[in-house]
Design an enzyme around this catalytic site. Structure first.
Site, mmCIF file in Angstrom:
data_model
loop_
_atom_site.group_PDB
_atom_site.id
_atom_site.type_symbol
_atom_site.label_atom_id
_atom_site.label_comp_id
_atom_site.label_asym_id
_atom_site.label_seq_id
_atom_site.Cartn_x
_atom_site.Cartn_y
_atom_site.Cartn_z
ATOM 1 C CD GLU A 54 -2.977 -0.512 2.465
ATOM 2 O OE1 GLU A 54 -2.852 0.586 3.046
ATOM 3 O OE2 GLU A 54 -3.832 -1.348 2.776
ATOM 4 C CG HIS B 123 -5.285 4.123 1.932
ATOM 5 N ND1 HIS B 123 -6.422 4.810 2.292
ATOM 6 C CD2 HIS B 123 -5.529 2.816 2.178
ATOM 7 C CE1 HIS B 123 -7.326 3.935 2.756
ATOM 8 N NE2 HIS B 123 -6.816 2.722 2.694
ATOM 9 C CG HIS C 198 -7.872 -0.817 -0.124
ATOM 10 N ND1 HIS C 198 -9.199 -0.791 0.230
ATOM 11 C CD2 HIS C 198 -7.190 -0.310 0.925
ATOM 12 C CE1 HIS C 198 -9.321 -0.272 1.453
ATOM 13 N NE2 HIS C 198 -8.110 0.048 1.887
ATOM 14 C CG ASP D 222 -8.935 2.161 5.303
ATOM 15 O OD1 ASP D 222 -7.748 2.154 5.673
ATOM 16 O OD2 ASP D 222 -9.349 1.520 4.322
#
Ligand SMILES: [Zn+2]
Length: 123
Positions: A25, A71, A73, A84
């Protein structure tokens, strides 16, 4: 500050970053300028590892132009995890999740409480 959308070049950059970090990530802070999300900041102390990017809240920039975060995944699931959601509420209002295969449809934006938000892409 009302956010009108995200600059297309920045979205392209985020998708490219997701691809280059895969299968790890990445996490970035999004910054706005005149209501458009147009820049990102990589946070010192960001740990990029399988399935969880994280950093200390003490490392966050003290900046009023922070719009939110982005971010990735790597598993392609475009919805926020409970971790999150805890993180979203700690910084900014708009949060992008970028998933594999990192193409133009491989992202979603959420508000801090996890509600999907139709972020406009501004060319
Ligand atoms: Zn996540």
């Amino acid at each position: 500050m009302q956010i009108r959308g995200i600059r297309e070049e920045l979205l392209e950059m985020l998708l490219a970053m997701g691809k280059s970090q895969h299968p790890c990530e990445f996490l970035a802070i999004l910054k706005e300028e005149e209501g458009v999300v147009s820049d990102l900041e990589l946070v010192p102390g960001t740990i990029s590892r399988l399935e969880s990017a994280s950093f200390s809240p003490f490392m966050l920039p003290l900046d009023t132009h922070v719009a939110g975060s982005a971010h990735s995944h790597p598993n392609g699931v475009l919805s926020p995890s409970s971790a999150d959601l805890r993180f979203f509420s700690s910084i900014g209002r708009y949060h992008l999740i970028i998933g594999s295969p990192y193409d133009r449809r491989s992202w979603k934006c959420f508000t801090a409480d996890g509600t999907p938000w139709a972020m406009e892409v501004i060319a």
